[in-house]
Design an enzyme around this catalytic site. Structure first.
Site, PDB file in Angstrom:
ATOM      1  N   GLU A  55       0.843  -1.188   0.000  1.00  0.00           N
ATOM      2  CA  GLU A  55       0.000   0.000   0.000  1.00  0.00           C
ATOM      3  C   GLU A  55       0.880   1.241   0.000  1.00  0.00           C
ATOM      4  O   GLU A  55       2.079   1.172   0.274  1.00  0.00           O
ATOM      5  CB  GLU A  55      -0.965  -0.010   1.188  1.00  0.00           C
ATOM      6  CG  GLU A  55      -0.305  -0.027   2.537  1.00  0.00           C
ATOM      7  CD  GLU A  55      -1.323  -0.131   3.677  1.00  0.00           C
ATOM      8  OE1 GLU A  55      -0.925  -0.619   4.732  1.00  0.00           O
ATOM      9  OE2 GLU A  55      -2.481   0.271   3.508  1.00  0.00           O
ATOM     10  N   GLU A  56       0.248   2.340  -0.300  1.00  0.00           N
ATOM     11  CA  GLU A  56       0.947   3.627  -0.356  1.00  0.00           C
ATOM     12  C   GLU A  56       1.527   3.936   1.023  1.00  0.00           C
ATOM     13  O   GLU A  56       0.892   3.680   2.040  1.00  0.00           O
ATOM     14  CB  GLU A  56      -0.125   4.668  -0.735  1.00  0.00           C
ATOM     15  CG  GLU A  56       0.320   6.086  -0.732  1.00  0.00           C
ATOM     16  CD  GLU A  56      -0.880   7.043  -0.870  1.00  0.00           C
ATOM     17  OE1 GLU A  56      -0.689   8.219  -0.566  1.00  0.00           O
ATOM     18  OE2 GLU A  56      -1.978   6.607  -1.271  1.00  0.00           O
ATOM     19  N   HIS A  91     -20.633   6.555  11.928  1.00  0.00           N
ATOM     20  CA  HIS A  91     -22.079   6.703  12.159  1.00  0.00           C
ATOM     21  C   HIS A  91     -22.836   6.450  10.850  1.00  0.00           C
ATOM     22  O   HIS A  91     -23.859   5.762  10.826  1.00  0.00           O
ATOM     23  CB  HIS A  91     -22.355   8.127  12.690  1.00  0.00           C
ATOM     24  CG  HIS A  91     -23.770   8.333  13.139  1.00  0.00           C
ATOM     25  ND1 HIS A  91     -24.183   9.478  13.792  1.00  0.00           N
ATOM     26  CD2 HIS A  91     -24.880   7.558  13.018  1.00  0.00           C
ATOM     27  CE1 HIS A  91     -25.490   9.382  14.051  1.00  0.00           C
ATOM     28  NE2 HIS A  91     -25.922   8.223  13.573  1.00  0.00           N
ATOM     29  N   ASP A 105     -11.202   1.125  14.098  1.00  0.00           N
ATOM     30  CA  ASP A 105      -9.753   1.378  13.983  1.00  0.00           C
ATOM     31  C   ASP A 105      -9.428   2.356  12.865  1.00  0.00           C
ATOM     32  O   ASP A 105      -8.554   2.093  12.049  1.00  0.00           O
ATOM     33  CB  ASP A 105      -8.986   0.075  13.706  1.00  0.00           C
ATOM     34  CG  ASP A 105      -9.065  -0.902  14.848  1.00  0.00           C
ATOM     35  OD1 ASP A 105      -9.672  -0.541  15.867  1.00  0.00           O
ATOM     36  OD2 ASP A 105      -8.539  -2.014  14.731  1.00  0.00           O
ATOM     37  N   ASP A 115      -5.185   0.360   7.569  1.00  0.00           N
ATOM     38  CA  ASP A 115      -5.178  -0.635   8.641  1.00  0.00           C
ATOM     39  C   ASP A 115      -6.461  -0.570   9.469  1.00  0.00           C
ATOM     40  O   ASP A 115      -6.434  -0.647  10.690  1.00  0.00           O
ATOM     41  CB  ASP A 115      -3.948  -0.397   9.536  1.00  0.00           C
ATOM     42  CG  ASP A 115      -3.520  -1.685  10.234  1.00  0.00           C
ATOM     43  OD1 ASP A 115      -3.986  -2.758   9.808  1.00  0.00           O
ATOM     44  OD2 ASP A 115      -2.768  -1.615  11.217  1.00  0.00           O
ATOM     45  N   HIS A 144     -20.680   7.149  20.881  1.00  0.00           N
ATOM     46  CA  HIS A 144     -20.653   8.120  19.784  1.00  0.00           C
ATOM     47  C   HIS A 144     -21.380   9.412  20.146  1.00  0.00           C
ATOM     48  O   HIS A 144     -22.494   9.394  20.649  1.00  0.00           O
ATOM     49  CB  HIS A 144     -21.291   7.526  18.528  1.00  0.00           C
ATOM     50  CG  HIS A 144     -21.392   8.521  17.400  1.00  0.00           C
ATOM     51  ND1 HIS A 144     -20.283   8.974  16.713  1.00  0.00           N
ATOM     52  CD2 HIS A 144     -22.456   9.169  16.860  1.00  0.00           C
ATOM     53  CE1 HIS A 144     -20.678   9.846  15.791  1.00  0.00           C
ATOM     54  NE2 HIS A 144     -21.990   9.985  15.861  1.00  0.00           N
ATOM     55  N   CYS A 146     -22.605  12.823  18.273  1.00  0.00           N
ATOM     56  CA  CYS A 146     -22.765  13.425  16.951  1.00  0.00           C
ATOM     57  C   CYS A 146     -22.066  14.780  16.899  1.00  0.00           C
ATOM     58  O   CYS A 146     -22.009  15.490  17.895  1.00  0.00           O
ATOM     59  CB  CYS A 146     -24.242  13.595  16.620  1.00  0.00           C
ATOM     60  SG  CYS A 146     -24.994  12.039  16.105  1.00  0.00           S
ATOM     61  N   CYS A 150     -22.178  14.976  11.230  1.00  0.00           N
ATOM     62  CA  CYS A 150     -23.321  14.045  11.341  1.00  0.00           C
ATOM     63  C   CYS A 150     -24.600  14.805  10.988  1.00  0.00           C
ATOM     64  O   CYS A 150     -25.466  14.289  10.290  1.00  0.00           O
ATOM     65  CB  CYS A 150     -23.456  13.497  12.764  1.00  0.00           C
ATOM     66  SG  CYS A 150     -22.080  12.456  13.306  1.00  0.00           S
TER      67      CYS A 150
END
Length: 201
Positions: A55-56, A91, A105, A115, A144, A146, A150
């Site tokens: 990957e980059e 969300h 992650d 990743d 979570h 908002c 959101c």
């Protein structure tokens, strides 16, 4: 293999990120949208480890934007634009998949992420099993908060839906002891379908 799984997870998350970008980018004031970089599988038959991923390379400060578990609080999620947009992305995916899938992650440099992980309900989602525990979905729902992004996307607050459900059940239970209202309603309900059937013949 683990390497194949890693590719599948990241590239699945990448597809969601592209759909998210397509919805968010045209919104006035949304600005840049986080991107999950592609991960490629290469086959090296002569090597001891025949499969590897490419990957980059991300250059800059590597930041974890989303919680892996409830104990890990990252202030960069709240304070940085990339962090807030990552939380909105989580969300958005959660709402888009009816709470069946969550991209976890979220980490990387600026708006470029790599990743990542995916959590799905125990039975998986559309036959796709993620590489993270279902408990991540529960934690996300509980933790979570908002933010303005959101709101721009019109996502429903996860807190208010729980409160509404609680209110609805409490009002129902209040009405139950009052049996006279239940009796009054029953004959009406039973009569309606009969009238309907007779009018059809």
């Amino acid at each position: 293999s683990v390497v194949l799984q890693e590719c599948h997870v990241q590239n699945t998350a990448r597809e969601y990120a592209k759909l998210y970008a397509a919805e968010a980018e045209p919104l006035e004031g949304f600005g840049e949208v986080p991107e999950i970089i592609p991960i490629f599988l290469i086959h090296r038959p002569a090597n001891n480890i025949p499969y590897a991923t490419v990957e980059e390379e991300l250059v800059g400060e590597f930041v974890k934007y989303s919680v892996k578990d409830g104990k890990e609080v990252n202030f960069l999620r709240r304070d940085s634009e990339a962090g807030q947009k990552c939380c909105t992305f989580q969300h958005w995916v959660y709402e888009r998949t009816n709470g069946n899938l969550l991209v976890t992650d979220l980490q990387g440099v600026g708006m470029k992420l790599t990743d990542v992980g995916i959590a799905t309900l125990a039975k998986g989602y559309k036959g796709f099993k993620g590489n993270c525990s279902f408990s991540f979905i529960e934690q996300f729902r509980a933790l979570h908060q908002c933010n303005e992004y959101c709101e721009m996307l019109g996502l429903k607050s996860l807190r208010t839906t729980h409160q509404k459900q609680r209110k609805a059940t409490s009002t129902k239970s209040k009405n139950l002891p009052n049996s006279s209202t239940v009796k009054k309603m029953m004959p009406k309900k039973a009569r309606e379908p009969r009238d309907f059937i007779s009018s059809e013949h």
